[in-house]
Enzyme design. Structure first.
Site, PDB file in Angstrom:
ATOM      1  N   GLU A  50       0.860  -1.159   0.000  1.00 27.27           N
ATOM      2  CA  GLU A  50       0.000   0.000   0.000  1.00 27.27           C
ATOM      3  C   GLU A  50       0.910   1.228   0.000  1.00 27.27           C
ATOM      4  O   GLU A  50       1.771   1.376   0.860  1.00 27.27           O
ATOM      5  CB  GLU A  50      -0.856  -0.027   1.265  1.00 27.27           C
ATOM      6  CG  GLU A  50      -2.046   0.881   1.207  1.00 27.27           C
ATOM      7  CD  GLU A  50      -2.802   0.881   2.520  1.00 27.27           C
ATOM      8  OE1 GLU A  50      -3.018  -0.182   3.125  1.00 27.27           O
ATOM      9  OE2 GLU A  50      -3.166   1.985   2.944  1.00 27.27           O
ATOM     10  N   ASP A  61      -5.626  10.180   9.496  1.00 32.67           N
ATOM     11  CA  ASP A  61      -4.333   9.675   9.941  1.00 32.67           C
ATOM     12  C   ASP A  61      -3.894  10.232  11.284  1.00 32.67           C
ATOM     13  O   ASP A  61      -4.127  11.393  11.595  1.00 32.67           O
ATOM     14  CB  ASP A  61      -3.264  10.004   8.891  1.00 32.67           C
ATOM     15  CG  ASP A  61      -3.382   9.097   7.675  1.00 32.67           C
ATOM     16  OD1 ASP A  61      -3.332   7.870   7.871  1.00 32.67           O
ATOM     17  OD2 ASP A  61      -3.549   9.612   6.560  1.00 32.67           O
ATOM     18  N   TYR A 175     -11.431  -3.244   3.181  1.00 34.58           N
ATOM     19  CA  TYR A 175     -10.495  -2.787   4.216  1.00 34.58           C
ATOM     20  C   TYR A 175     -11.291  -2.609   5.490  1.00 34.58           C
ATOM     21  O   TYR A 175     -12.091  -1.685   5.609  1.00 34.58           O
ATOM     22  CB  TYR A 175      -9.884  -1.456   3.766  1.00 34.58           C
ATOM     23  CG  TYR A 175      -8.712  -0.947   4.565  1.00 34.58           C
ATOM     24  CD1 TYR A 175      -8.710  -0.924   5.959  1.00 34.58           C
ATOM     25  CD2 TYR A 175      -7.579  -0.456   3.905  1.00 34.58           C
ATOM     26  CE1 TYR A 175      -7.629  -0.440   6.666  1.00 34.58           C
ATOM     27  CE2 TYR A 175      -6.492   0.043   4.615  1.00 34.58           C
ATOM     28  CZ  TYR A 175      -6.534   0.048   6.005  1.00 34.58           C
ATOM     29  OH  TYR A 175      -5.452   0.544   6.703  1.00 34.58           O
TER      30      TYR A 175
END
Lengths: 259, 400
Positions: A50, A61, A175
């Site tokens: 990734e 994040d 995911y």
């Protein structure tokens, strides 16, 4: 025909393993270094990589990837540069490459142009954390045409409705975000994953890989036991900057743990 | 005319091309939950009664509509009225939304609220709403803004809120929003995010507009009482755009000219500004699609304004829609023009406006003299300027 990403999951299953998916931010600390790291990932047995694209406002994040993103932007790395970087190294790396980018750089690039250029460079799939399927109609349409996999996310808060929608929109794999939180948070192995992943499997036979918060090989092993693949990001970036000599051993220990 | 534009956003949260819901999957169920709770509450007599009661007895509504006689005479043209949101509790229109949302959070069974703040006004308003409703409160604020607005940091702490410094990115409002969204993603089950303006993922632009539209409803009644007719112009400053939508929404279907004033900073050509319509293009940022100051690669640009409340890279999606439709005209005022209006209103009317509101006044100064004396302009005086006095003194080189 199965995509290269689907093939990668099939292959690791056949070998009695789960997919190992390490993450690195393109251009942190430099694109040359990123090339070396991708090669190292492959040598250490990664099944898919990734590759992060830097963005000024990475709201999904945690601090580790935020800082990686800032460093990369300072080096002048952009979505365009990452795509041409992949084109340059594609011949040297056999495993599938998945791009992780926020939506605005893609939107600014032009969805149609982005999908075409990404595909032509040899990128296999794209993850866009701030683009839920509800907003991804055009994106999915163009990606399907180009045979580029679209990987969407599910979370511990996802309802059955969301699971159905995300499973349908996803290709390559799904995911699963292990925790309510941001990348690099502490993993909570409280058994919720053991309940939620079977719930996802009720609606789809697409592979489910788990990310966010996986750091120690023992955690990777626990996550692998209930899923089809494990994504490790922040912990790798930390190792890369704090203890680079140890990175190879760490990757190998993750590889061994993910079965 | 155009009464249908009042029916937006559509079911997916779009105003034409703009709006939507661009957030991580973890938040999608929470936004749905919030939308459902909001749609229920707006028809729930108990909720509405409680809100109206608090608007009256706690916020101090209705705020006056004041005829600025000396300013009007000074400008020598149209009559200028000021909608006095500066007289609302905590000193700005922000409290309308903060009380509405904290009340809603309480009804939803949330234990904790979080918010972002730039200048500190929304942070103070949210901390106030949390104290009022008995909720835990945490405010995110950029390091730079904490330095510039030390007084408001202390006010929030007095009100029982935890103020958390955001030292990342540009260390200002947009980074505080990123951090608030990260907190919400982590604590979404127990926490409500009190977004401060008509921005972000659906339903925030709708719900903030609804809580602010009390401004326009009062204004209609007040101007009819005072003049027996509706005004010719409405003017408001536009950061995210909540005070402007609060005033404009009620009148979108009327034949009234509306002007939104962005922050022109040091001038558009310098690149140091926050005029999204003058220097931006369409982008997707912090939850919605709208005009955005960005570079060619889609990274968000730094902004500048003398006023922290207008210093933001994007603008509420409904404003982008109204601009494309030609329903609202958008312009900008520079730092220098805002500063001049800040002083003018203080001297002529004994009212010190917030630097944000001074941008709207700067447009009045340009527009009113050219209009005949029978025209009526209403300006939203969105906040008071006490918070800016120190900042203005510094700019003028005066040590207090």
């Amino acid at each position: 025909m199965k995509s290269r990403i689907e093939e990668a999951f099939k292959k690791s299953k056949k070998e009695g393993k789960k997919a190992f998916i390490p993450y690195v931010m393109a251009g942190d600390p430099s694109l040359d270094k990123t090339r070396d790291i991708l090669l190292l990932f492959e040598v250490c047995g990664a099944d898919i990589v990734e590759l992060g694209v830097p963005f000024s406002d990475p709201l999904a994040d945690g601090p580790t990837i935020q800082r990686a993103s800032e460093r990369s932007l300072k080096n002048g790395v952009t979505l365009k540069k990452v795509i041409s970087f992949v084109k340059d190294i594609r011949q040297r790396i056999r495993i599938p490459i998945v791009l992780m980018t926020y939506f605005n750089p893609v939107f600014k690039y032009g969805i149609d142009d982005f999908i075409r250029d990404a595909r032509n460079s040899g990128i296999d799939g794209v993850i866009v954390p701030d683009l839920p399927p509800d907003e991804a109609g055009d994106f999915i349409k163009h990606a399907r045409k180009a045979s580029l996999d679209t990987i969407f996310l599910l979370a511990p808060t996802s309802t059955e409705d969301r699971i159905k929608k995300v499973a349908k929109a996803s290709s390559g794999f799904i995911y699963y975000v292990s925790i309510t939180g941001i990348t690099g948070s502490s993993l909570l192995l409280d058994g919720s994953m053991d309940l939620l992943i079977p719930k996802i499997r009720k609606y789809t036979d697409k592979p489910v890989a788990v990310g966010f918060g996986v750091s120690a090989p023992t955690e990777a092993s626990a996550v692998a036991a209930v899923s089809d693949g494990v994504i490790v990001g922040s912990a790798i970036i930390k190792k890369l900057h704090e203890n680079p000599d140890d990175l190879k051993n760490y990757l190998i220990s993750l590889r061994e743990a993910i079965k | 005319m155009e009464d249908n534009i009042k029916k937006l956003p559509d079911r997916k949260g779009y105003f034409g091309l703009y709006g939507g819901r661009f957030v991580p999957e973890t938040l999608m169920p929470a936004l749905k939950e919030l939308e459902d709770a909001f749609r229920y509450s707006r028809k729930d007599g108990n909720f509405l009664n409680e809100l109206r009661h608090l608007q009256k007895t706690y916020i101090g509504r209705p705020t006056p509509l004041y005829y600025a006689k000396r300013l009007t005479e000074h400008l020598g043209g149209a009559k200028v009225y000021l909608k006095r949101e500066d007289l609302a509790h905590t000193g700005a229109h922000k409290i309308n939304n903060a009380v509405g949302q904290t009340l809603l959070a309480k009804k939803m069974g949330k234990k904790r609220v979080i918010a972002e703040t730039g200048a500190g006004q929304h942070g103070v308003a949210t901390a106030t709403g949390a104290a009022l409703t008995g909720l835990d409160c945490e405010i995110y604020m950029g390091t730079e803004d904490m330095k510039r607005q030390a007084l408001n940091v202390f006010r929030m702490r007095l009100l029982g809120a935890k103020v958390t410094e955001v030292p990342t990115g540009s260390k200002t409002l947009k980074d505080a929003i990123n951090e608030a969204l990260r907190d919400w993603t982590t604590n979404v089950r127990t926490t409500h995010y009190v977004l401060g303006t008509v921005f972000g993922p659906h339903p925030f632009p709708l719900l903030v507009r609804e809580f602010q539209s009390v401004i326009g409803r009062e204004t209609r009644k007040q101007i009819l009482d005072a003049e027996g007719r509706l005004p010719d112009y409405l003017i408001a400053c536009v950061g995210g755009g909540s005070n402007a939508m609060g005033l404009f929404y009620e009148f979108l279907g009327e034949n009234i000219k509306m002007i939104g004033v962005e922050a022109g900073g040091k001038g558009i050509q310098t690149g140091e500004h926050a005029a999204r319509f003058a220097g931006g293009s369409i982008g997707v940022f912090q939850g919605c699609k709208s005009y955005l100051l960005q570079d060619d690669d889609g990274n968000v640009l730094g902004t500048h304004s003398i006023s922290a409340g207008l210093d933001y890279a994007s603008i509420g999606p409904e404003h982008s829609f109204l601009r494309d439709r030609g329903r609202v005209r958008y312009t900008y005022a520079t730092d220098a023009e805002a500063l001049a209006s800040f002083e003018l209103l203080s001297e002529k009317e004994g009212i010190i406006p917030a630097l944000e509101s001074a941008h709207a006044l700067a447009e009045v100064v340009k527009l009113a003299p050219g209009l005949s004396r029978d025209k009526i302009i209403i300006v939203n005086l969105s906040g008071r300027g006490d918070k800016d006095v120190q900042h203005v003194a510094n700019i003028k080189g005066i040590v207090i």
